[in-house]
Design a protein around this motif. Structure first.
Motif, PDB file in Angstrom:
ATOM      1  N   VAL A 117       8.837 -20.312   0.375  1.00  0.00           N
ATOM      2  CA  VAL A 117       9.308 -19.024  -0.152  1.00  0.00           C
ATOM      3  C   VAL A 117      10.056 -19.270  -1.468  1.00  0.00           C
ATOM      4  O   VAL A 117      10.980 -20.074  -1.509  1.00  0.00           O
ATOM      5  N   TYR A 121      13.095 -14.405  -3.811  1.00  0.00           N
ATOM      6  CA  TYR A 121      12.208 -13.491  -3.074  1.00  0.00           C
ATOM      7  C   TYR A 121      13.064 -12.392  -2.447  1.00  0.00           C
ATOM      8  O   TYR A 121      14.119 -12.659  -1.873  1.00  0.00           O
ATOM      9  N   ARG A 122      12.596 -11.141  -2.614  1.00  0.00           N
ATOM     10  CA  ARG A 122      13.413 -10.002  -2.163  1.00  0.00           C
ATOM     11  C   ARG A 122      12.993  -9.546  -0.767  1.00  0.00           C
ATOM     12  O   ARG A 122      11.856  -9.119  -0.565  1.00  0.00           O
TER      13      ARG A 122
END
Ligand SMILES: Nc1ncnc2c1ncn2[C@@H]1O[C@H](COP(=O)(O)OP(=O)(O)OP(=O)(O)O)[C@@H](O)[C@H]1O
Ligand SMILES: [Mg+2]
Length: 413
Positions: A117, A121-122
């Motif tokens: 990831v 990353y939201r």
């Protein structure tokens, strides 16, 4: 010389001493305790630790500002009041040994554990994790079943499925409230951790502290501008000037929190067609006020004196930023149509209950519903109104759950 009292509070025995705080019993105040912060910053479960003059006062101020904001929004917390520079009074809890982590952006331990990831990353909705508090095994990630299986019993309350659900929802809401508050300062709340305790009456309360050690803040959403404990964690050799920088960052956070006040530039005008609508208008006003809204009551009959009604409308439009009108008029109810036909502001029609059969515009709101509708409009850019609305929804869910539990305990004979 050991301290025996702070601001008139006689200190009893130390209930627990941790890395950054001492918790004192208060014999004269059953149910309460005093938490005294230390001038100490630590990382890696205490392996890295430094004295930092002034940190206790900064942490205490940060925590006081955050918890007062949460208390005002209606979150059930252990925080009672600040007590001198370095201490605060809280409800005395038996602490649930779980850390509740909420993440908006992936960073830190999350990307270490999940290297696929990308950093930043939201998560939408935010990612929630639970860790068992145990320095010796580095606070391992736990799933719900590990928590249920432990059967933690604190002040008589066993931590099961419902309790876990309550804490998960509360920690998410706490994150979302503080995230919105920080947005007003153009800062991203990246992630944070909270803890809960159980008070003498068996209530689960948000407890411990929230300060610059317990969240990540990225001004302007930029990691390189971070102002939280990560700056200290990343230091390899720790010089005095490094520690000074950490302290400056923490003080900057206090300045931001101090000026983080909900905007006041709105008004709810409850416009009644007749003085006989006053009781109904007052009900709407008091519900609006409990949601953090500024309210003004007025009387003007759109049927008998439309010029005056429109003059009132223009007066408010010319002087107030965000306006919502709640109209209260029975009979022909011309007030709502007169207003909504002549303004771009929201107009919410809330008929007096006895006029239900009169001509209405398809809305038939109870004062409570009119207030909630108004708050949902004004809460769009007012974090305190938004928060009060969301806490109200959470409290409804909690009350429903409690009613369900009570019913489950009642068996037909
Ligand atoms: N309202 C409260 N009532 C009782 N104890 C509390 C309350 N709030 C926090 N505590 C407890 O105070 C203790 C001391 O805090 P401190 O943060 O210094 O501990 P720590 O060394 O970081 O250990 P931990 O990893 O358990 O947080 C913690 O065990 C915390 O759970
Ligand atoms: Mg701690």
């Amino acid at each position: 010389m050991s301290t025996t009292s702070i601001e008139g509070y006689q200190l009893g025995r130390i209930l627990i001493e941790g890395k950054t705080k001492k918790v004192y019993d208060l014999p004269d105040h059953p149910g309460l305790c005093l938490l005294l912060n230390k001038d100490r910053i630590t990382a890696f479960d205490g392996l890295k630790a430094h004295e930092l003059r002034g940190k206790a006062a900064i942490s205490n101020t940060t925590n006081g500002l955050v918890f007062r904001l949460l208390n005002k929004a209606g979150i059930r917390t252990a925080f009672v009041d600040q007590c001198g520079e370095q201490a605060f009074i809280a409800r005395k809890c038996q602490m649930i040994p779980i850390e509740w982590v909420t993440r908006r952006l992936a960073t830190g331990s999350f990307i270490k554990l999940n290297p696929e990831v990308p950093e930043g990353y939201r998560f939408a909705p935010p990612k929630q994790e639970t860790c068992f508090k145990d320095d010796a095994s580095h606070d391992p990630l736990w799933c719900d079943e590990q928590i249920y299986a432990s059967k933690f019993k604190l002040n008589g309350l066993v931590i099961g499925r419902d309790e876990v659900q309550l804490m998960r929802r509360t920690s998410l809401l706490v994150f979302e409230i503080l995230e919105r508050a920080w947005q007003t300062k153009n800062c991203t709340l990246v992630d944070m951790k909270v803890e809960f305790g159980v008070d003498d009456d068996g209530n689960i309360l948000l407890a411990d502290i929230i300060d610059s050690d317990t969240w990540r803040i990225w001004p302007a959403g930029e990691k390189r501008l971070m102002v939280d404990k990560t700056v200290y964690i990343n230091l390899t050799a720790v010089t005095d000037s490094d520690l000074d920088q950490v302290k400056q960052n923490y003080s900057w956070v206090v300045d931001q929190l101090t000026s983080m006040v909900a905007p006041k530039d709105h008004l709810v005008v409850v416009l009644m067609g007749s003085a006989s609508d006053t009781a109904h208008g007052l009900q709407i006003a008091s519900r609006c006020r409990s949601l953090g809204l500024n309210v003004q009551l007025r009387v003007s009959c759109g049927f008998k004196d439309p010029e005056e009604t429109l003059r009132i409308l223009r007066e408010y439009e010319a002087t107030t930023g965000k306006l919502v009108f709640v109209t209260v008029a029975g009979r022909s109810n011309g007030l709502s149509s007169l207003l909504s036909g002549n303004t771009s502001c929201p107009v919410i029609d809330c008929l007096p209950l006895q006029s239900k059969s009169s001509l209405n515009l398809g809305y038939d709101l109870h004062p409570e519903a009119a207030a909630l509708h108004t708050a949902s409009i004004l809460g769009l850019d007012n974090f305190m109104v938004w928060s009060k609305l969301r806490v109200k929804q959470l409290n409804n869910i909690i009350a429903l759950k409690k009613a369900d539990t009570d019913q489950r305990q009642v068996r037909d004979c």
